[in-house]
Motif scaffolding. Structure first.
Motif, PDB file in Angstrom:
ATOM      1  N   GLU A   1       0.843  -1.218   0.000  1.00 46.03           N
ATOM      2  CA  GLU A   1       0.000   0.000   0.000  1.00 46.03           C
ATOM      3  C   GLU A   1       0.870   1.258   0.000  1.00 46.03           C
ATOM      4  OE1 GLU A   1      -0.132  -2.549   2.007  1.00 46.03           O
ATOM      5  OE2 GLU A   1      -0.199  -1.941   4.111  1.00 46.03           O
ATOM      6  N   VAL A   2       2.116   1.138   0.425  1.00 43.69           N
ATOM      7  CA  VAL A   2       3.062   2.258   0.366  1.00 43.69           C
ATOM      8  C   VAL A   2       3.650   2.338  -1.052  1.00 43.69           C
ATOM      9  CG1 VAL A   2       5.228   3.168   1.319  1.00 43.69           C
ATOM     10  CG2 VAL A   2       3.572   2.068   2.833  1.00 43.69           C
ATOM     11  N   VAL A   3       4.036   1.192  -1.594  1.00 43.59           N
ATOM     12  CA  VAL A   3       4.607   1.142  -2.948  1.00 43.59           C
ATOM     13  C   VAL A   3       3.621   1.690  -3.978  1.00 43.59           C
ATOM     14  CG1 VAL A   3       5.299  -0.504  -4.771  1.00 43.59           C
ATOM     15  CG2 VAL A   3       6.288  -0.679  -2.477  1.00 43.59           C
ATOM     16  N   ARG A   4       2.323   1.420  -3.762  1.00 50.16           N
ATOM     17  CA  ARG A   4       1.298   1.892  -4.712  1.00 50.16           C
ATOM     18  C   ARG A   4       1.275   3.425  -4.836  1.00 50.16           C
ATOM     19  NH1 ARG A   4      -3.021  -0.884  -2.293  1.00 50.16           N
ATOM     20  NH2 ARG A   4      -2.303  -2.996  -2.581  1.00 50.16           N
ATOM     21  N   LEU A   5       1.745   4.122  -3.829  1.00 45.22           N
ATOM     22  CA  LEU A   5       1.710   5.592  -3.851  1.00 45.22           C
ATOM     23  C   LEU A   5       2.961   6.206  -4.477  1.00 45.22           C
ATOM     24  CD1 LEU A   5       0.370   6.153  -0.213  1.00 45.22           C
ATOM     25  CD2 LEU A   5      -0.915   6.391  -2.350  1.00 45.22           C
ATOM     26  N   ALA A   6       3.874   5.343  -4.929  1.00 52.53           N
ATOM     27  CA  ALA A   6       5.195   5.841  -5.348  1.00 52.53           C
ATOM     28  C   ALA A   6       5.220   6.365  -6.777  1.00 52.53           C
ATOM     29  CB  ALA A   6       6.205   4.700  -5.236  1.00 52.53           C
ATOM     30  N   ASP A   7       6.043   7.398  -7.014  1.00 46.53           N
ATOM     31  CA  ASP A   7       6.385   7.783  -8.392  1.00 46.53           C
ATOM     32  C   ASP A   7       7.439   6.832  -8.923  1.00 46.53           C
ATOM     33  OD1 ASP A   7       4.897  10.353  -8.813  1.00 46.53           O
ATOM     34  OD2 ASP A   7       5.920  10.804  -6.932  1.00 46.53           O
ATOM     35  N   LEU A   8       8.283   6.329  -8.040  1.00 46.23           N
ATOM     36  CA  LEU A   8       9.255   5.291  -8.398  1.00 46.23           C
ATOM     37  C   LEU A   8       9.296   4.266  -7.277  1.00 46.23           C
ATOM     38  CD1 LEU A   8      11.981   4.308 -10.008  1.00 46.23           C
ATOM     39  CD2 LEU A   8      13.017   5.141  -7.924  1.00 46.23           C
ATOM     40  N   ALA A   9       9.155   2.988  -7.635  1.00 50.61           N
ATOM     41  CA  ALA A   9       9.378   1.920  -6.660  1.00 50.61           C
ATOM     42  C   ALA A   9      10.603   1.163  -7.125  1.00 50.61           C
ATOM     43  CB  ALA A   9       8.170   1.003  -6.586  1.00 50.61           C
ATOM     44  N   GLY A  10      11.603   1.026  -6.279  1.00 48.66           N
ATOM     45  CA  GLY A  10      12.817   0.333  -6.697  1.00 48.66           C
ATOM     46  C   GLY A  10      13.804   0.234  -5.560  1.00 48.66           C
ATOM     47  N   GLY A  11      15.065  -0.009  -5.916  1.00 47.12           N
ATOM     48  CA  GLY A  11      16.128  -0.103  -4.921  1.00 47.12           C
ATOM     49  C   GLY A  11      16.809   1.255  -4.754  1.00 47.12           C
ATOM     50  N   THR A  12      17.825   1.274  -3.900  1.00 46.24           N
ATOM     51  CA  THR A  12      18.496   2.556  -3.626  1.00 46.24           C
ATOM     52  C   THR A  12      19.188   3.098  -4.887  1.00 46.24           C
ATOM     53  OG1 THR A  12      20.432   1.355  -2.818  1.00 46.24           O
ATOM     54  CG2 THR A  12      18.841   2.080  -1.173  1.00 46.24           C
ATOM     55  N   GLY A  13      19.730   2.212  -5.712  1.00 49.18           N
ATOM     56  CA  GLY A  13      20.386   2.660  -6.943  1.00 49.18           C
ATOM     57  C   GLY A  13      19.389   3.294  -7.908  1.00 49.18           C
ATOM     58  N   ASP A  14      18.190   2.699  -7.989  1.00 47.71           N
ATOM     59  CA  ASP A  14      17.142   3.282  -8.843  1.00 47.71           C
ATOM     60  C   ASP A  14      16.797   4.688  -8.358  1.00 47.71           C
ATOM     61  OD1 ASP A  14      16.729   0.884 -10.389  1.00 47.71           O
ATOM     62  OD2 ASP A  14      15.686   0.054  -8.660  1.00 47.71           O
ATOM     63  N   MET A  15      16.770   4.857  -7.027  1.00 46.30           N
ATOM     64  CA  MET A  15      16.417   6.174  -6.462  1.00 46.30           C
ATOM     65  C   MET A  15      17.489   7.205  -6.805  1.00 46.30           C
ATOM     66  SD  MET A  15      14.926   5.215  -2.723  1.00 46.30           S
ATOM     67  CE  MET A  15      13.746   3.902  -2.497  1.00 46.30           C
ATOM     68  N   VAL A  16      18.755   6.813  -6.714  1.00 46.42           N
ATOM     69  CA  VAL A  16      19.847   7.744  -7.046  1.00 46.42           C
ATOM     70  C   VAL A  16      19.709   8.187  -8.508  1.00 46.42           C
ATOM     71  CG1 VAL A  16      22.359   7.987  -7.316  1.00 46.42           C
ATOM     72  CG2 VAL A  16      21.434   6.759  -5.344  1.00 46.42           C
ATOM     73  N   ARG A  17      19.490   7.233  -9.393  1.00 43.32           N
ATOM     74  CA  ARG A  17      19.368   7.578 -10.821  1.00 43.32           C
ATOM     75  C   ARG A  17      18.149   8.463 -11.076  1.00 43.32           C
ATOM     76  NH1 ARG A  17      21.642   2.519 -11.064  1.00 43.32           N
ATOM     77  NH2 ARG A  17      19.638   1.529 -10.739  1.00 43.32           N
ATOM     78  N   TYR A  18      17.045   8.169 -10.388  1.00 40.64           N
ATOM     79  CA  TYR A  18      15.832   8.967 -10.584  1.00 40.64           C
ATOM     80  C   TYR A  18      16.084  10.425 -10.208  1.00 40.64           C
ATOM     81  CZ  TYR A  18      10.874  10.233 -10.465  1.00 40.64           C
ATOM     82  OH  TYR A  18       9.667  10.833 -10.695  1.00 40.64           O
ATOM     83  N   VAL A  19      16.687  10.622  -9.031  1.00 43.41           N
ATOM     84  CA  VAL A  19      16.960  11.998  -8.568  1.00 43.41           C
ATOM     85  C   VAL A  19      17.905  12.684  -9.555  1.00 43.41           C
ATOM     86  CG1 VAL A  19      18.089  13.347  -6.734  1.00 43.41           C
ATOM     87  CG2 VAL A  19      16.507  11.491  -6.140  1.00 43.41           C
ATOM     88  N   ARG A  20      18.927  11.956  -9.992  1.00 39.13           N
ATOM     89  CA  ARG A  20      19.911  12.547 -10.910  1.00 39.13           C
ATOM     90  C   ARG A  20      19.247  12.982 -12.213  1.00 39.13           C
ATOM     91  NH1 ARG A  20      23.717   8.158 -12.593  1.00 39.13           N
ATOM     92  NH2 ARG A  20      22.001   7.842 -14.026  1.00 39.13           N
ATOM     93  N   ASP A  21      18.334  12.135 -12.732  1.00 38.64           N
ATOM     94  CA  ASP A  21      17.792  12.384 -14.072  1.00 38.64           C
ATOM     95  C   ASP A  21      16.520  13.233 -14.061  1.00 38.64           C
ATOM     96  OD1 ASP A  21      19.858  10.792 -14.886  1.00 38.64           O
ATOM     97  OD2 ASP A  21      18.624   8.982 -15.131  1.00 38.64           O
TER      98      ASP A  21
END
Ligand code: 13P
Ligand code: SF4
Length: 347
Positions: free
Chosen positions: A227-247
């Protein structure tokens, strides 16, 4: 030497509110650790959940569990100092058996890793003889040795899609198994493991922050409840989060994960804002500069990672399979997903 080291630390840590005075006090210790690491031909790997003084003060590479495993596999260093938890050091030893792998805090466990044993996997195999057994990297070498293939948060879907079987037993994270089930047509059978950090996140807190910051992007680790993941703009691992913020062009982010990642990103992206709550992992926070120095000076026997050869050979097969599948399956559809991340040297 102390002057340039202080400047280097100020450059990394001032966006986190560290004063020049604090960096000056830290400089002799970080210099000593880095000099000793060079002398011992050691590479220092720091997971993104480490404290800022470990990630920016001494780590040669900071990254997620997949990125750091790849570096451990490919490094020329004689010694790997793994600033992370026990399963990470074990994974490094399994894939780099000729290196000496040192853990500054060998007692640093993980609630997921401790939720399952090799005997549990053998029992489950009898119950699901047709299924592929995929285990999360947050497991002991003994558990990996009993599974067909390993995955990390950065490649879990690619691995589940990449095995030939239609039925997959995914171990041991129950939330990650459910989150994967929402993305695949295969049948995913979960287990009872939970991360003591990510299980605590609550959808009401996210909704509250989203209401107050409508342009904020919410990035959720997939170890969190669905129910937390469903609210996400990105659901993934820490590396995915770093790339998302960067891009991303967005300026405000909420990182639904351990606090170390927000510290890392505040230091790396001082122009962006990181809002909301985070939770500390007591295991990850056992690593500090004192035990990094001590392990380089004179490691105790319990800080030198050993994995029995018979276990290591079978665990290595499961990890190699992960590298094979992810090299093959680069086109698995998953919003904003990536295949591992680690930053270069911190200098
Ligand atoms: P990553 O695989 O995203 O680095 O996460 C490891 C971990 O322990 C998450 O809680
Ligand atoms: Fe384990 Fe959770 Fe800590 Fe990661 S954050 S090491 S999964 S307990």
């Amino acid at each position: 030497m102390l002057g340039p080291e202080t400047e280097r630390l100020v450059g990394h840590l001032s966006p986190l509110g560290w004063s020049r005075r604090e960096c000056e006090r830290l400089a002799p210790l970080t210099l000593r650790i880095r000099a000793l690491a060079r002398e011992r031909q050691a590479v220092i790997l720091g997971h993104s959940y480490m404290t800022p003084e470990v990630q920016f003060g001494v780590a040669d590479h900071r990254g997620d569990s997949l990125g750091l495993s790849t570096i451990a596999r490919d490094t020329d260093a004689r010694v790997i100092v793994f600033c992370g938890v026990r399963f990470m050091g074990e994974t490094a030893k399994v894939i780099s058996p000729d290196r000496t792998v040192l853990l500054p805090a060998p007692e640093a466990g993980c609630s997921l890793s401790e939720s399952i044993t090799g005997d549990d996997v053998r029992r489950l195999r009898e119950q699901h003889p047709q299924a592929a057994f995929v285990c999360y990297v947050n497991t002991s070498a003994e558990v990996k040795a009993e599974c067909d293939v390993v995955c990390t948060s950065a490649n879990a879907l690619a691995v589940v899609e990449g095995v030939p079987q239609e039925e997959v037993v995914f171990l041991p994270d129950r939330f990650m198994a459910r989150n994967l089930q929402a993305l695949t047509r295969k049948r995913v059978i979960g287990y009872s493991g939970r991360c003591i950090v990510h299980e605590t996140f609550d959808p009401r807190t996210l909704l509250d922050w989203k209401a107050r910051h409508p342009s904020m992007k919410v990035l959720v680790h997939t170890e969190s409840p669905e129910e937390v993941v469903r609210l996400a703009d990105l659901a993934g691992g820490t590396g995915d989060m770093v790339r998302y913020v960067r891009d991303s062009d967005a300026q405000e982010f909420m990182l639904v994960t351990e606090c170390g990642l927000a510290d890392r990103l505040r230091a790396e992206f001082p122009g962006k804002r990181f809002l909301g709550t985070c939770v500390l992992c007591p295991h990850m926070k056992r690593v500090n500069l004192r035990n990094v120095l001590q392990v380089l000076e004179s490691p105790r026997p319990d800080q030198v990672v050993e994995v029995p050869e018979e276990v290591a050979t079978r665990a290595r097969r499961a990890i190699d399979r992960m590298f094979e599948i992810t090299a093959r399956k680069t086109d698995v559809a998953r919003p904003h997903s990536g295949s591992g991340e680690a930053s270069p040297r911190c200098e």
